[in-house]
Design an enzyme around this catalytic site. Sequence first.
Site, short mmCIF file in Angstrom:
data_model
loop_
_atom_site.label_atom_id
_atom_site.label_comp_id
_atom_site.label_asym_id
_atom_site.label_seq_id
_atom_site.Cartn_x
_atom_site.Cartn_y
_atom_site.Cartn_z
CB SER A 33 14.22 -8.96 16.83
OG SER A 33 13.96 -8.29 15.62
CG ASP B 187 21.35 -2.19 13.16
OD1 ASP B 187 22.54 -2.44 12.89
OD2 ASP B 187 20.47 -3.08 13.13
CE LYS C 231 15.06 -5.03 16.13
NZ LYS C 231 16.54 -4.89 16.02
N GLY D 43 21.39 -8.24 17.10
CA GLY D 43 21.59 -9.63 16.68
C GLY D 43 21.48 -9.77 15.18
CE LYS E 295 22.18 -5.83 14.44
NZ LYS E 295 21.40 -5.77 13.19
CD GLU F 58 17.49 -1.48 15.66
OE1 GLU F 58 16.72 -1.92 16.55
OE2 GLU F 58 18.35 -2.20 15.10
CE LYS G 22 14.01 -6.48 12.35
NZ LYS G 22 15.25 -5.71 12.15
CG ASP H 264 15.29 -2.37 13.29
OD1 ASP H 264 15.56 -1.40 12.56
OD2 ASP H 264 16.04 -3.36 13.42
O1 OSB Z 1 18.14 -4.93 12.05
O2 OSB Z 1 18.49 -5.75 13.96
C1 OSB Z 1 18.32 -5.92 12.74
C2 OSB Z 1 18.23 -9.66 11.95
C3 OSB Z 1 18.94 -9.68 10.76
C4 OSB Z 1 19.39 -8.49 10.23
C5 OSB Z 1 19.15 -7.29 10.88
C6 OSB Z 1 18.45 -7.26 12.08
C7 OSB Z 1 17.95 -8.46 12.60
C8 OSB Z 1 17.14 -8.55 13.81
C9 OSB Z 1 17.12 -9.88 14.54
O3 OSB Z 1 16.44 -7.67 14.22
C10 OSB Z 1 17.87 -9.86 15.81
C11 OSB Z 1 18.12 -11.27 16.35
O4 OSB Z 1 17.25 -11.76 17.07
O5 OSB Z 1 19.17 -11.86 16.05
MG MG Z 2 18.30 -3.19 13.30
#
Ligand code: OSB
Ligand code: MG
Length: 371
Positions: A135, A238, A161, A290, A262, A213, A163, A188
């Site tokens: 990510s 999510d 992924k 994650g 999650k 996402e 952001k 995302d």
């Molecule tokens: O939205 O998936 C998310 C990290 C912290 C809070 C929300 C998210 C995330 C990530 C990181 O996208 C995922 C990871 O590598 O742990």
């Molecule tokens: Mg997310």
Amino acid sequence: MIADCITLHHLRMPLVSPFETSFGRTDARDCILIEVKAEGLTGWGECVADREPGYSWETVGTAWHILPDFLIPEILGKDVQGAHDFQRRVTHVRGHQMAKAGLEMALWDLQGQAEGKPLRGLLEGARDCVEVGVSVGLQESPAGLVATVESYLAQGYRRVKLKIKPGRDVGDVRAARSAFPDLRLQVDANSAYTLETADALFPLDDLNLLLIEQPLAEDDLWDHAQLQKQFCTPLCLDESITSPRHARQAIEMGACRVVNIKQGRVGGISQALAIHDLCQARGVPVWCGGMLETGVGRAANLALASLPNFSLPGDISATERYYREDITNEIFSLNEDSTIDVPDSPGLGVTINHWALEQVTLEKRSFRETG
Ligand code: OSB
Ligand code: MG
């Protein structure tokens, strides 16, 4: 098993590089590590609530209140028979999924150690390694993003992924797509759009993305259903999915075609399992999200992602993508085929590096059975 001592450790761990999302930027990640001693064994769990209420309304502060005042008294000195019994004992506590999940994780660790089975075995996971991706947070510029993605590809990641947020969406994703035409790519938004402003995302539908996402607000299943009708690309939820019931309703409403699971967000591994099974029965693919976990939470995520309907790569990257030094002795590394091995020692299959833990602990509180 009867727990006789529970210790909360508030950690702040510096990240190898800042992580920026539509809700903010962080240089160091907070969490609460939960240590449960029972019948001569020690189980560990990770509560993934963050310092600030950006991703979720839960924070380290809310969990630091709910755990000692409401959850720990339900299990300390009581004969708790596993995760389902734990969930039954805490049903009167509304919400606070991350606080519950952290404690439930420690109970799974204890159960696995007591039975001599790895968590993957307890969950009946199907694989001994799982496909993973990375990510990538918001970067300075589209060119900077392309360079960052390139460095992850060089490390072996085969799914990325990105952001996004308003003003940093189509331009960034187009730059990545034209640099890497065949890459498995997804985005995302972490709830940064409304049904009105999401018009800006229409061009993403032509960029061959695996999924989009959480574009809209976390409490807005209905508008996600309206938006999904306007996209060929699957929407994935999510933040919106905090229970098996929400997962069912989102699917029935057409609010998403893929679910990010999650364990922390949904209140524990038992709830994650229920969502996995429900999605499998309805033909909806899931993947493991994650929360920048330590080795403790990462071990749990890997075991969970070994279940059969986790058919898309998870946001479970190698330890070195997050931390220079982790608080577990075990380090997770990426295999050449963009997979990570699922731990196979009893329980979570990780051990604590107490010296490293000490370095990142801000506060500690223990609760003992007095009766
Ligand atoms: O939205 O998936 C998310 C990290 C912290 C809070 C929300 C998210 C995330 C990530 C990181 O996208 C995922 C990871 O590598 O742990
Ligand atoms: Mg997310």
